[in-house]
Design a protein around this motif. Structure first.
Motif, PDB file in Angstrom:
ATOM      1  N   THR A 218       0.846  -1.189   0.000  1.00 46.60           N
ATOM      2  CA  THR A 218       0.000   0.000   0.000  1.00 46.60           C
ATOM      3  C   THR A 218       0.884   1.243   0.000  1.00 46.60           C
ATOM      4  N   SER A 219       0.590   2.162  -0.926  1.00 49.77           N
ATOM      5  CA  SER A 219       1.473   3.315  -1.139  1.00 49.77           C
ATOM      6  C   SER A 219       0.652   4.566  -1.431  1.00 49.77           C
ATOM      7  N   VAL A 220       1.290   5.712  -1.271  1.00 48.02           N
ATOM      8  CA  VAL A 220       0.711   6.972  -1.724  1.00 48.02           C
ATOM      9  C   VAL A 220       1.161   7.190  -3.165  1.00 48.02           C
ATOM     10  N   ILE A 221       0.221   7.283  -4.075  1.00 46.65           N
ATOM     11  CA  ILE A 221       0.519   7.509  -5.492  1.00 46.65           C
ATOM     12  C   ILE A 221       0.333   8.986  -5.799  1.00 46.65           C
ATOM     13  N   ARG A 222       1.349   9.614  -6.336  1.00 46.21           N
ATOM     14  CA  ARG A 222       1.274  11.026  -6.711  1.00 46.21           C
ATOM     15  C   ARG A 222       1.412  11.124  -8.235  1.00 46.21           C
ATOM     16  N   THR A 223       0.465  11.783  -8.885  1.00 45.60           N
ATOM     17  CA  THR A 223       0.433  11.824 -10.344  1.00 45.60           C
ATOM     18  C   THR A 223       0.679  13.234 -10.865  1.00 45.60           C
ATOM     19  N   SER A 224       0.961  13.314 -12.155  1.00 43.61           N
ATOM     20  CA  SER A 224       1.206  14.620 -12.778  1.00 43.61           C
ATOM     21  C   SER A 224       0.038  15.094 -13.628  1.00 43.61           C
TER      22      SER A 224
END
Length: 355
Positions: A218-224
């Motif tokens: 489980t992770s924090v996904i940061r998108t552009s």
């Protein structure tokens, strides 16, 4: 004394294979990689208007039999090579099916069509099929319904859809903002356009959300943000939306939202009242609009399989008929081939006369 308050309705929890482990067992090949890279670029050029070919996303409503799907893919790949001057063909490879109530949820969820829900095997079969299709040089399209699935399959998808039931979902808009391929957002099942226009604007922006990484943690996904979102018109409960007035309305909404005026028309679903033969009428209408100057229409979607119609999943799976959809009814291959050849010829004639 502590009372039971957690997992009261959970029967079991099974740890899923990680995306990295699945990819190591079914690795991306150089041929498949080149197909995906070139196809995504071609679709982006069609969306930007640099490539004037007509994008057609065509194939079964859902994949339930990988053998029949490969038979279909071979026929489509041969036609793709022949018609590549006018059409850019992408095969529908839909492995997840949203249900209004209950029912078969697709190959990934229930690959054996018997309620056993062997999701581990479903993911493996889906990835294996996508590899084989891309290795032919044929690009693949799919709808992402579960936010975890892209980590397993997205490297083999050239075009993605967010469906009518999930376009309004914040989770799916966030997911789309991080996808590496162009994404089509369908209008709502009631025919409403604004939720899809809002979704395009949302997916264009950066987001942060909870997902998984390649190890399955489980992770924090940061998108552009995804600049290649576009609208897919599929009709609604009360009417179709492929006519010139509906296309114009869609373009006005997109313009007001500061978004590119690019639309794909789904010739199936509510635009055809789920009658396969009506898809021909829808395709003819939007092609005529396109050749008469409506450049906002950049493509179409067709539901097509080896044989026409659909079937219910029988209790005795030996009674399942080969090459016929188990979800929405589809066009047969012979009709599909005829329509694609006619479309190619119509576009070619327009280019040659300069109309």
């Amino acid at each position: 004394m502590m009372l039971p308050i957690q997992d009261l309705r959970v029967r079991s929890v099974e740890r899923l294979v990680s995306p990295r482990a699945l990819k190591e067992s079914l690795p991306l090949t150089e041929a498949a990689n080149q197909t995906v890279y070139a196809s995504r670029l071609a679709i982006q050029r069609i969306l930007s208007g640099e490539d004037k070919r007509f994008l057609i996303i065509v194939g079964p409503c859902s994949i339930h039999d990988p053998v029949a799907a490969l038979d279909y893919a071979r026929s489509l790949q041969a036609l793709q090579e022949e018609l590549k001057g006018e059409l850019f063909l992408v095969m529908r490879t839909y492995f997840e099916k949203p249900r209004t109530t209950v029912g078969w949820k697709g190959l990934i969820n229930d690959p054996f069509l018997d309620g056993s829900c062997n999701i581990q095997e479903g993911l493996r079969l889906a990835r294996k099929l996508l590899l084989e299709i891309n290795e032919m040089g044929l690009p693949a399209a799919s709808e992402f319904l579960d936010s975890i699935t892209p980590q397993y399959l997205a490297d083999l998808i050239s075009w993605a859809a967010i469906g009518a039931r999930t376009t309004e979902s914040q989770l799916h808009r966030e997911m789309a903002s991080g996808l590496s391929m162009p994404v089509g957002f369908k209008n709502g099942t009631d025919g409403s356009l604004q939720i899809a226009v809002d979704a395009l604007g949302a997916a264009l922006q950066p987001h942060s959300f909870v997902g998984i990484d390649q190890e399955g943690f489980t992770s924090v996904i940061r998108t552009s943000g995804n600049p290649w979102g576009h609208l897919v018109l599929r009709g609604g409960h009360k009417r179709s939306n492929y006519d010139p007035e509906s296309i114009q309305e869609a373009c006005i909404r997109l313009l007001k939202g500061g978004l590119p005026q690019r639309v794909i028309v789904d010739c199936s679903h509510a635009n055809s009242a789920k009658r396969p033969s009506v898809q021909e009428t829808v395709l003819g209408s939007i092609l005529e609009q396109r050749v008469r100057g409506t450049e906002a229409i950049i493509g179409a979607m067709l539901e097509s399989y080896l044989f026409e119609g659909s079937q219910k999943i029988p209790e005795d799976l030996t009674e399942l008929r080969y090459g016929i959809s188990v979800t929405d009814p589809c066009l047969d291959w012979d009709t599909t081939e005829k329509l694609l050849r006619q479309s190619s010829r119509r576009i070619r004639e327009t280019f040659s006369t300069g109309c």
